[in-house]
Structures are given as C-alpha cells and as structure tokens.
Design a protein around this motif. Structure first.
Motif, short mmCIF file in Angstrom:
data_model
loop_
_atom_site.label_atom_id
_atom_site.label_comp_id
_atom_site.label_asym_id
_atom_site.label_seq_id
_atom_site.Cartn_x
_atom_site.Cartn_y
_atom_site.Cartn_z
N ARG A 1 0.83 -1.20 0.00
CA ARG A 1 0.00 0.00 0.00
C ARG A 1 0.87 1.26 0.00
N GLY B 1 -7.62 8.83 -3.86
CA GLY B 1 -7.93 7.47 -3.41
C GLY B 1 -8.16 6.51 -4.57
N GLN B 2 -8.80 6.98 -5.61
CA GLN B 2 -9.03 6.12 -6.78
C GLN B 2 -7.72 5.75 -7.44
N ALA C 1 -5.91 3.21 -5.41
CA ALA C 1 -6.59 1.92 -5.52
C ALA C 1 -6.20 1.18 -6.79
N ALA D 1 -4.01 -2.32 -6.96
CA ALA D 1 -4.51 -3.54 -7.61
C ALA D 1 -3.38 -4.25 -8.35
N ALA E 1 -12.60 -2.76 2.37
CA ALA E 1 -12.46 -1.85 1.23
C ALA E 1 -12.78 -0.42 1.64
N SER F 1 -9.95 2.61 1.80
CA SER F 1 -10.11 3.84 1.01
C SER F 1 -10.08 5.07 1.92
N THR G 1 -14.42 4.43 -5.82
CA THR G 1 -13.17 4.09 -5.14
C THR G 1 -13.32 2.79 -4.36
N ILE H 1 -13.29 -0.23 -6.59
CA ILE H 1 -11.96 -0.62 -7.08
C ILE H 1 -11.18 -1.33 -5.99
N GLU H 2 -11.24 -0.80 -4.79
CA GLU H 2 -10.55 -1.48 -3.68
C GLU H 2 -11.14 -2.88 -3.46
N THR I 1 -9.93 -5.79 -5.71
CA THR I 1 -8.65 -6.38 -5.30
C THR I 1 -8.84 -7.33 -4.13
#
Lengths: 81, 81, 81, 81, 81, 81
Positions: free
Chosen positions: C22, C61-62, C65, C69, D25, D29, D63, D66-67, D70
C-alpha cells in the motif's frame, strides 16, 4: 443506437501487433462516441473542444487505456507462445 | 487519427524492468494525447495548464496507473520465472 | 519527462507485506505527479489545494486503488504459497 | 506521508466473508484520505461536504468498488475451495 | 461507518444468473452511498439530483460496471462448468 | 430500483461475436441509466444534453469500456478454443 455503425472493426479483438492493438483501442473508443452522437456535424463541432481541453484529453487517454487493457489481454499481450 | 504517430514505442509491451515499464506507461499515455491533439503548439499550451492543476495531475496519475496495469501484467510483474 | 526521477522505488513491485504494498502504491502515484510537474515549488503549492478538497482527495484514493490492484496481483495478494 | 498511519488494518487482504471484505475496502479507502490529509480537523470539515454531494458520493462508491475488486480477488471471491 | 448497514446482501457474491448479478451490483453500490451518508433524509434529497443529471447518471453507470466486473468474475461469468 | 427493468438482455454475457459483445456493453450501460432514472421523459430530456457534451461523451465511452472488459472476458475474447 444506430445499428448501422460497426463497433468493432473486423469484428475481432485480435491484432498482429501491440501498435495495431493500440490503434484498435482508439478506433473502438471513437466508435462509441459515434454511436452515442450519430450526427457527424455535432461530432465535428465537439472535436476541437475536447482536443483543446487538457482535462478532456486526459479523459480520452483513460478511455483508450481501458479499451487497450481488454485488447491486450485478448492478444495475450502479443507474447510469442 | 494521425497514422504517422507511433503509439507503442518499440511495438512491444515487454520491458526489462518495472521502472522501464512505468516509463512506457507514461509514454503511451502521452502518445494518446498526441494523436488526439496532433498540433504540437496546442499541446505545448496545454502542458502548463494541466501541470499546474491538482485535479488534472491526479487524473494523469489515474491514466498512467491504468496503462501500467496492462504493461505489468504483460511482463508477469517482472517476476523471475 | 525528467528521466532522473525514479518511478518505481527499488525497481520492483514485490513487497514483504500488504501494508508495504500500500505504501508503494502511494509512492508510485506521487512519483507520477512529480515527473509530470517537476517543479517542487509548484507541487508544494498544489498539495494544500488537493489535501483540502474533498473531490480531489477521493480522486487520489481512486488512483492509489488502481496502483494497489497491480501491486497486489504482483505479490499474489501476499498469500502464503 | 505520515508513516504512523496503518494503511491495511491487520496487514492482510484476507477476510472471513464478503461482508468483511467490503468493510475492509471502505476502511482502506478512508485510510488513503487520512494519510493524504493527516489533519483530523480538516477531514472532519470535509466529511459533511462529500456526504451531502451526490457526485462525490458516487465517486466514493467508485473508489470502494476498485478497492473491493482487489480484496475479492485476494479472497478468491470467498468461494469454498 | 454505521456498522449496522449490511454491505453485501446475503454475504455472498454468488448469484444464480447474470441478471441477479447485475441487481447485486446495483445494490452494493447503493449500500456504499448509504453507509457514507447514513441520513435517509439527506439521501432522499440527493436522489432526484443525480437522477436528473446526465453526468452523474453516467458516473453511477461506471460504478455499477466496476462492481459488476467483480461479481461476474466471482460467478465465472455464469458459464456452465 | 424498478424491478421490472431487464438489466442483462437474454440474461447472459455470452455473445456470438465481439461486435455483439460491444452492442451488449452499450445496452447494459444504458439499462443502468434506465433503472436509476425510470422516468422516460426525463431520460429523453437528458439524452441531447450528454450527446452534445464532449466530456460526457467521453465518460459514456469509459463506462462502455468497463462493461465491455467484463463481457470480453466472459467470452474468452471470442477466441476459437
């Protein structure tokens, strides 16, 4: 949706090279615009708008990147097997 | 689309290292901008705009991240086999 | 692109833990900003802008993310093998 | 980046259930927001802004989606093996 | 986060059909809005805003598409095995 | 959500060709708009708005690209087996 618009040229995601895959990604993304706004005159008017706008150019880039991800996977990233 | 623009430098997604993969992601995302706005003078005018705008810089980052995801998968994440 | 900026610290996507993965995602997303806007003074001016703007924070944040991934896949999600 | 913020609670993407994966998630985020804007007072001021803004709420949803993608892959979608 | 909100109805991503998978994607995306803005009165006020705004409707569509990608993969695209 | 709206025409992601897969992606993305804004009169009013707005057309393209990625994977990219 105007059914007469071809959405996937050649009706295949398979291309000989990465370069051609990238060209296909651009074409496919533009064909979605075409089918959503079938009026060529309107599209011609919009083109200079997004081509001169930094934020929209970046957004175009995101769209092509997403299309290309699919095409690249379809072609196993053009790796020799 | 200006067909004379090379969209994938070297016509391959394969790179020796993750660092080079990242550089390729940046280049590929910029080449989409170039093919969408072929006029170098306009692009030069747009550069300081997005480079000084926080939201656009973040959007540039998203685009590169998406391109990189494809390149990284193509290279099996640069893991020894 | 300022070639002197390291885009992937350590030149690897492999990390010991999810936490470190992360952190790498955050660093990699920031390095794209750095290479796009190489002027540290401008970046310093932009930081409080996006850090105080809800929409931009969400966009940050997007981006993280999406980067994460890729890193998570590269590390097989840090699962024991 | 404030190194003292934990970015992945428990330092693992593995959760017992899909519900817990979804909670993770959301947490992950939010922790990116926290590390990007470490000042709790500012974050508190921003919360009602995005929580009352339809576009920002949708962006928060993107967001988290997307998290979650994963995390879900990491857990093999919580399918029995 | 209001812990009392169920984020994944049925606590599973598995659905009998693609249609139900799509419904789940919609529900899951809405539950993120709910947990982010727990006040039902505020959500009711926001609904007509985004439902009448073309850009927000498109953004809703993007969120659902991302959620659905995960659900579809979890269900192996509802293909017979 | 109006439960009477069919979200996945034919209740399957499988299509005979890439072209049909692309058409399905467009339909599925439009059906999310329909279920989110069930009033046909409002949707009719919104259509010329997004169809004449460059940024929204690009966003439509992003949504279709994401939907198509899922459909293409479901169909193993329409490759002969």
């Amino acid at each position: 949706m105007s059914e007469s618009v071809t959405l996937v040229p050649g009706n295949t995601l398979i291309t000989a090279t990465a370069e051609e895959g990238r060209q296909l990604a651009i074409k496919m993304s533009r064909l979605i615009i075409k089918v959503t706004q079938p009026d060529a005159a309107v599209r011609e008017k919009l083109r200079p708008i997004y081509a001169s706008d930094a934020a929209m150019l970046i957004a175009v880039g995101q769209t092509v990147a997403i299309e290309f991800a699919t095409i690249a996977a379809a072609n196993n990233y053009w790796k020799a097997i």
